[in-house]
Design a protein around this motif. Sequence first.
Motif, mmCIF file in Angstrom:
data_model
loop_
_atom_site.group_PDB
_atom_site.id
_atom_site.type_symbol
_atom_site.label_atom_id
_atom_site.label_comp_id
_atom_site.label_asym_id
_atom_site.label_seq_id
_atom_site.Cartn_x
_atom_site.Cartn_y
_atom_site.Cartn_z
ATOM 1 N N ARG A 46 0.829 -1.200 0.000
ATOM 2 C CA ARG A 46 0.000 0.000 0.000
ATOM 3 C C ARG A 46 0.865 1.252 0.000
ATOM 4 N NH1 ARG A 46 -5.440 -0.773 1.657
ATOM 5 N NH2 ARG A 46 -5.894 -2.879 2.410
ATOM 6 N N GLY A 47 0.374 2.287 -0.633
ATOM 7 C CA GLY A 47 0.990 3.589 -0.523
ATOM 8 C C GLY A 47 0.333 4.369 0.612
ATOM 9 N N CYS A 48 0.975 5.418 1.065
ATOM 10 C CA CYS A 48 0.410 6.253 2.121
ATOM 11 C C CYS A 48 -0.815 6.990 1.574
ATOM 12 C CB CYS A 48 1.451 7.259 2.598
ATOM 13 S SG CYS A 48 0.873 8.338 3.923
ATOM 14 N N ILE A 49 -1.891 7.014 2.370
ATOM 15 C CA ILE A 49 -3.100 7.738 1.960
ATOM 16 C C ILE A 49 -3.320 8.974 2.836
ATOM 17 C CG2 ILE A 49 -4.191 5.672 1.024
ATOM 18 C CD1 ILE A 49 -5.969 5.660 3.576
ATOM 19 N N ALA A 50 -2.302 9.354 3.615
ATOM 20 C CA ALA A 50 -2.361 10.552 4.459
ATOM 21 C C ALA A 50 -3.571 10.550 5.394
ATOM 22 C CB ALA A 50 -2.363 11.813 3.601
ATOM 23 N N ALA A 104 7.571 -0.060 -5.044
ATOM 24 C CA ALA A 104 7.014 -0.748 -3.882
ATOM 25 C C ALA A 104 7.816 -0.427 -2.628
ATOM 26 C CB ALA A 104 6.980 -2.254 -4.126
ATOM 27 N N LEU A 105 9.131 -0.382 -2.773
ATOM 28 C CA LEU A 105 9.980 -0.037 -1.633
ATOM 29 C C LEU A 105 9.678 1.375 -1.149
ATOM 30 C CD1 LEU A 105 12.401 -0.520 0.289
ATOM 31 C CD2 LEU A 105 13.871 0.344 -1.552
ATOM 32 N N CYS A 106 9.586 2.327 -2.058
ATOM 33 C CA CYS A 106 9.311 3.710 -1.667
ATOM 34 C C CYS A 106 7.942 3.836 -1.013
ATOM 35 C CB CYS A 106 9.416 4.631 -2.874
ATOM 36 S SG CYS A 106 11.106 4.861 -3.464
ATOM 37 N N ALA A 107 6.951 3.079 -1.515
ATOM 38 C CA ALA A 107 5.616 3.118 -0.904
ATOM 39 C C ALA A 107 5.684 2.656 0.548
ATOM 40 C CB ALA A 107 4.650 2.249 -1.700
ATOM 41 N N ILE A 108 6.469 1.629 0.801
ATOM 42 C CA ILE A 108 6.630 1.135 2.171
ATOM 43 C C ILE A 108 7.398 2.140 3.019
ATOM 44 C CG2 ILE A 108 7.754 -0.637 3.581
ATOM 45 C CD1 ILE A 108 7.176 -2.632 1.310
ATOM 46 N N LEU A 109 8.509 2.649 2.493
ATOM 47 C CA LEU A 109 9.340 3.561 3.269
ATOM 48 C C LEU A 109 8.631 4.863 3.582
ATOM 49 C CD1 LEU A 109 12.841 3.048 1.583
ATOM 50 C CD2 LEU A 109 11.988 2.053 3.731
#
Length: 204
Positions: A45-49, A94-99
Motif C-alpha cells: 500500500r501507498g500512504c493515503i495521508a 514498492a519499496l518507496c511506498a513502504i518507506l
Amino acid sequence: MKVLLINGSPHKEGCTFTALTEIKNQLEKEGVDSEIFWIGNKPVRGCIACLKCDHNNGKCAFDDDPANEIIDKLIESDGVIIGSPVYYAGPNGALCAILDRVFYAASANFKFKPGASIVSCRRGGASASFDRLNKYFTISNMPIVASQYWNSVHGNTPEEVKQDLEGLQTMRTLATNMAWILKSLENRELPKHEEEKQRTNFIR
C-alpha cells in the motif's frame, strides 16, 4: 550491535541481495550482527495521508504488508542500510511506498541511528536512486554513512555484480564505516533538541 539490511528488490536473491550479502559478510568481520530483510513481491500500500499513525503508537493503520514489521525491526536495530534496484532512474516503487509509511509513522524512533542506501543497476540511474533513498535519513535526524564512492553496483545478474570489483569494494568499505560509526557512538550521549519543532506552511 545490529544493522538492518533491507532488500527492496522483488527478487529475493538477485543483484541487490548480492550487494547486501557483501555488506553482511564484512559487518560480520567487524563484529556487527546484521539481518537481510526482504520486502517480498506481493502488492503493498501507498500512504493515503489518513494520519491514523499519529494515534496508533507510531504504526501504520495498514497492517497487511511489511511496513509495520520493518518499523519494529528498525527500532530494535542500531543502524540501517536500504538496498534497491534501479527502475527508470529511481528506486523500486514498492519499496518507496513502504518507506514513505515507515518513516512518516515512526521516524521519531530512528533519531541518530546511522543510515545508508545502496542501489543496483544495469547501467544508469544509480545516482538519482541513491539520492532519493538518502532523503529518508536527512529528514529524520539520521547520520548518513559514506563509502569510498557512491554506493552502487552494476550488473544485470548476480554473476555480473560479482564481477564489479569496485562496486563490491564500495560495499565492504560502507560496512566497515558503518561498524566504525556504531562503535564510536556506543555509550555516547546523543544530542538533545530543546527547541519545539516548527512547521511553516507556504501560503499566498
